[in-house]
Design a protein around this motif. Structure first.
Motif, short mmCIF file in Angstrom:
data_model
loop_
_atom_site.label_atom_id
_atom_site.label_comp_id
_atom_site.label_asym_id
_atom_site.label_seq_id
_atom_site.Cartn_x
_atom_site.Cartn_y
_atom_site.Cartn_z
N GLY A 153 12.67 2.12 -7.03
CA GLY A 153 12.94 1.11 -6.39
C GLY A 153 12.36 1.08 -4.96
O GLY A 153 12.99 1.07 -3.90
N TRP A 154 10.85 1.02 -4.87
CA TRP A 154 9.90 1.11 -3.91
C TRP A 154 10.24 -0.05 -2.87
O TRP A 154 9.82 -1.05 -3.61
N THR A 155 10.32 0.02 -1.92
CA THR A 155 10.30 -1.29 -0.79
C THR A 155 9.18 -1.08 0.33
O THR A 155 9.41 -0.20 0.82
N GLU A 156 8.18 -2.06 0.25
CA GLU A 156 7.15 -1.88 1.34
C GLU A 156 7.53 -2.12 2.55
O GLU A 156 8.47 -3.05 2.84
N SER A 157 7.05 -1.23 3.53
CA SER A 157 7.35 -1.34 5.09
C SER A 157 6.43 -2.59 5.66
O SER A 157 5.34 -2.59 5.29
N ALA A 158 6.94 -3.22 6.57
CA ALA A 158 5.82 -4.28 7.27
C ALA A 158 5.07 -3.64 8.14
O ALA A 158 4.10 -4.31 8.20
N LYS A 159 5.20 -2.61 8.69
CA LYS A 159 4.38 -2.17 9.73
C LYS A 159 4.06 -0.67 9.32
O LYS A 159 4.90 0.27 8.78
N GLU A 160 2.84 -0.51 9.40
CA GLU A 160 2.21 0.99 9.08
C GLU A 160 1.98 1.84 10.49
O GLU A 160 1.48 1.35 11.30
N PRO A 161 2.65 3.20 10.36
CA PRO A 161 2.50 3.78 11.65
C PRO A 161 0.98 4.11 11.93
O PRO A 161 0.08 4.39 11.09
N LYS A 162 0.82 4.32 13.24
CA LYS A 162 -0.54 4.49 13.86
C LYS A 162 -1.07 5.92 13.44
O LYS A 162 -2.29 6.12 13.13
N ASP A 163 -0.27 6.98 13.41
CA ASP A 163 -0.79 8.39 12.98
C ASP A 163 -0.32 8.54 11.47
O ASP A 163 -0.12 9.61 11.13
N CYS A 164 -0.59 7.49 10.69
CA CYS A 164 -0.23 7.57 9.14
C CYS A 164 -1.04 8.70 8.69
O CYS A 164 -0.62 9.56 7.67
N LEU A 165 -2.44 8.55 8.80
CA LEU A 165 -3.18 9.30 8.24
C LEU A 165 -3.07 10.87 8.70
O LEU A 165 -3.10 11.79 7.86
N GLU A 166 -2.91 11.08 10.00
CA GLU A 166 -2.78 12.50 10.51
C GLU A 166 -1.33 13.09 9.58
O GLU A 166 -1.46 14.30 9.56
N ILE A 167 -0.39 12.24 9.44
CA ILE A 167 0.96 12.83 8.98
C ILE A 167 0.86 13.20 7.41
O ILE A 167 1.23 14.27 7.21
N VAL A 168 -0.07 12.37 6.78
CA VAL A 168 -0.19 12.59 5.33
C VAL A 168 -1.16 13.80 5.20
O VAL A 168 -1.05 14.72 4.41
N LEU A 169 -2.17 14.08 6.08
CA LEU A 169 -3.10 15.17 6.22
C LEU A 169 -2.47 16.31 6.48
O LEU A 169 -2.64 17.30 5.76
N LYS A 170 -1.56 16.28 7.33
CA LYS A 170 -0.78 17.45 7.47
C LYS A 170 0.26 17.94 6.45
O LYS A 170 0.20 19.15 6.07
N GLU A 171 0.72 16.99 5.93
CA GLU A 171 1.59 17.09 4.58
C GLU A 171 0.59 17.81 3.53
O GLU A 171 1.08 18.70 2.77
N ALA A 172 -0.70 17.31 3.31
CA ALA A 172 -1.45 17.51 2.27
C ALA A 172 -1.91 19.06 2.33
O ALA A 172 -2.14 19.89 1.54
N LEU A 173 -2.25 19.28 3.71
CA LEU A 173 -2.61 20.71 3.87
C LEU A 173 -1.54 21.75 3.60
O LEU A 173 -1.72 23.13 3.21
N ALA A 174 -0.38 21.29 4.04
CA ALA A 174 1.03 22.16 3.68
C ALA A 174 1.13 22.35 2.14
O ALA A 174 1.49 23.46 1.83
N ARG A 175 0.89 21.40 1.58
CA ARG A 175 1.06 21.37 0.14
C ARG A 175 -0.05 22.10 -0.48
O ARG A 175 0.27 22.97 -1.59
N LYS A 176 -1.48 22.27 0.17
CA LYS A 176 -2.44 22.87 -0.30
C LYS A 176 -1.97 24.51 0.03
O LYS A 176 -2.26 25.44 -1.13
#
Length: 661
Positions: free
Chosen positions: A196-219
């Motif tokens: 039940g995913w619902t798309e957000s109308a607005k994308e955060p400015k620091d979206c890539l930085e947040i994902v990169l931080k999560e990816a590094l933590a996952r690694k």
């Protein structure tokens, strides 16, 4: 250390069949015999001898040994050394039992290895995402921001995404950020619909930085899991250390024994074998065989003079400290039997060449420290793979570092600065034109020094070649060869004429009649070389060549030989100018970095520039100096006296490192 290769003797022995195993064990303990196949000797009686097939094929023993070694390496267990009392282990060999034991151990590790494969796959997927994020290759990524129908499903949704390498992060404002690869879009869409995913109308400015931080933590988490599995594998294998060591020793001793016996030939009641032994070990080997066979044997020795020299293995004895330079020699080839040991001469020539090309006290100290740290690391971690700075390079740097430091003292260079007076001459001052008068005042004087050094190296090679030819009783080559006495005379007279021409201001050649008479006699010797060789070959073979063919061959050989002598020696000598070229380039680079540092007018910037400059010079110039020193040894020095056509001496023993196919 011996200046010449060791004198060898060939042993041939006949042993009663019942004592064969005891003799094999005794020879392995001695570890000095280089075995030869009796079938190599063309003799009708030898052809009647038979060979025995081993009870266990070599391949089966070798495969098990390799499997055992791989397990030991995974467990961080060093390969054990074999002692004399381990020889009896050959009687314990039970291939089926050993194979079952290794299979059981491998099977017990299979679940851990399967988990490791899965973790490695996750790590690769994570690395791929991280690289795409950092390089901003959004065409390969599927980035979505939204929410789930139920917050309780977040953990399950994250598990579903991670199954095909996706990342799920929280932006801290109630939204979730999903990052997957576009190639997985079909599977991603199914997961989004299910949860039940619902798309957000607005994308955060620091979206890539947040994902990169999560990816590094996952690694980091995945790497931690992988390290945990590696530790578990090591622990399980180490529990079996004593048994694995026993198995490895049994397999290796059995492998060596089978290898030795592959050289044996048999009659109904006896075993025959033959091999080369250093003369200094002959009495010891003979006594060992007699003792093992309880006197039920016959031993015969063949002197090296009774065998073709080209078939005698070469044993070179060099000090262990010279191992890096001995490896240089072995990479080029094996010295011929009875010739000069090239290792000490290579050591001296290589060190001097490197010193002249890379002379700096500070930079040499850095090289020495790298060598010391590297050797300490590899000693502490014997199973570590060689990196960019290998074990061999670390050993070599233990020589090159002090050589560079000594050169820096001679030329007054300390990290590119002339902090103290030079013992010989100031290299930097000469190259930069700050010296007037003196023995060394210009770049041309430096070039002259290296040419003189080259002449000394080439003449050393010629003299060594004359000694080798004399010892091998190749008297015709000693006299007539281009690297023989004739070539040496022409080279010496040519050098004298060139120096006279230069000293005259390039205006006149030496007026001495003896000079031209000497060159003329040498040329006549080259002309008569053809007929002399033809007469010698006719005497040995009984076949005489036609006069016309001898005349044509003599004329052609004369022109080729003269061209090779004059052009070859000239190019070899001028090639040593590269020693000066690298030394001048080394000084020029440091001068350039000094000028750049001075232009900044800031002490901190000057220090940074000079540090970077020294690092670059050590990396680039150090590598260049090492390569050029090797090249000069191989092409200008070795070609004068070292053919590399010898047969390597490879004794079989408990400490033997030979790989058995």
């Amino acid at each position: 250390m011996s200046l010449f290769t060791q004198k060898m003797k060939m042993l041939t022995a006949v042993v009663l069949d019942g004592y064969t195993d005891a003799v094999v064990k005794a020879l392995l303990e001695e570890g000095v015999m280089d075995f030869v196949h009796l079938s190599d000797f063309q003799n009708e009686q030898v052809r009647k001898l038979s060979n025995r097939s081993p009870e266990v094929p070599f391949a089966a023993i070798s495969d098990l040994r390799v499997r055992c070694e791989n397990l030991m390496r995974q467990g961080g267990i060093n390969i054990p050394s074999i002692e004399k009392n381990d020889v009896d282990r050959v009687n314990e060999l039970n291939v089926d039992e050993i194979r079952k034991y290794l299979d059981r151990l491998s099977s017990s590790l299979s679940s851990l290895r399967d988990g490791q494969k899965e973790i490695n796959q996750k790590l690769l997927s994570c690395d791929e995402l991280i690289n795409y994020i950092r390089e901003k290759k959004m065409d390969y990524l599927d980035l979505r921001v939204g929410t789930l129908a139920s917050a309780d499903k977040k953990a399950d949704f994250m598990t579903r995404l991670s199954s095909f390498g996706g990342i799920l992060a929280d932006d801290g404002k109630g939204n979730l950020i999903s990052l997957t690869l576009r190639r997985d879009s079909s599977r991603v869409d199914d997961a989004f619909d299910k949860f039940g995913w619902t798309e957000s109308a607005k994308e955060p400015k620091d979206c890539l930085e947040i994902v990169l931080k999560e990816a590094l933590a996952r690694k980091a988490e995945i790497e931690k899991q992988n390290a945990g599995i590696v530790s578990q594998v090591e622990a399980r294998i180490q529990e079996k250390q004593s048994e694995l060591e026993r198995i490895w020793i049994t397999l290796r001793v059995s492998e060596l024994s089978e290898h030795v016996e592959s050289f044996f030939s048999y009659t109904r009641n006896t075993t025959l074998f033959s091999g080369w032994v250093p003369s200094s070990k002959a009495e010891s080997v003979e006594a060992t065989i007699y003792e093992a066979a309880r006197g039920k044997c016959i031993i015969e020795w063949t002197e090296d003079t009774e065998v073709d020299r080209s078939k005698i293995p070469t044993s070179v004895s060099s000090a262990s400290v010279l191992a890096p330079f001995e490896k240089m020699v072995k990479n080029y080839g094996t010295p011929e039997y009875g010739s000069i040991n090239p290792t000490p001469f290579t050591t001296i020539a290589y060190i001097i060449m490197f010193m002249l090309m890379f002379a700096d006290v500070g930079q040499g100290l850095i090289l020495l420290l790298i060598g010391i740290i590297g050797k300490a690391y590899y000693k502490k971690n014997p199973l570590a793979k060689d990196g960019m700075i290998s074990r061999y390079l670390c050993s070599l740097l233990m020589f090159l570092g002090p050589a560079s430091m000594f050169g820096g003292l001679l030329f007054g260079s300390y990290f590119g600065y002339s902090l103290f007076p030079a013992i010989w001459f100031n290299y930097h001052a000469v190259v930069n034109g700050h010296v007037e008068g003196g023995l060394v005042s210009s770049v041309y004087d430096i070039l002259g020094i290296t040419i003189k050094f080259g002449i000394a190296v080439i003449f050393t090679g010629l003299v060594l070649n004359w000694i080798n030819l004399f010892r091998k009783k190749r008297y015709l080559e000693l006299v007539f060869d281009k690297n023989g006495l004739v070539g040496g005379v022409i080279y010496a007279l040519g050098i004298f004429a060139c120096y006279y021409f230069v000293d005259s201001g390039y205006k006149s050649f030496p007026p001495y009649p003896w000079l031209y008479a000497g060159i003329g006699i040498a040329l006549v010797m080259i002309i008569i070389k053809g007929p002399v060789y033809a007469a010698h070959n006719a005497k040995l073979s009984g076949h005489k060549e036609g006069v016309g063919k001898i005349i044509v061959d003599t004329i052609m050989d004369f022109f080729v030989e003269v061209l090779e002598i004059f052009s070859g020696f000239l190019s070899n000598t001028l090639s040593f100018m590269r020693v000066a070229g690298l030394g001048i380039a080394h000084v020029s680079l440091m001068t350039a970095f000094q000028d750049m540092a001075d232009m900044t007018g800031n002490i901190a910037a000057e220090i940074i520039i000079m540090i970077l400059g020294n690092v670059i010079v050590i990396a680039i110039e150090g590598l260049s100096a090492g390569i050029q020193s090797l090249r000069l040894n191989y092409y200008e020095f070795f070609t004068k006296y070292f053919t590399g056509h010898g047969v390597a001496y490879e004794p079989v023993g408990l400490k033997s490192r030979i790989v058995i196919d």
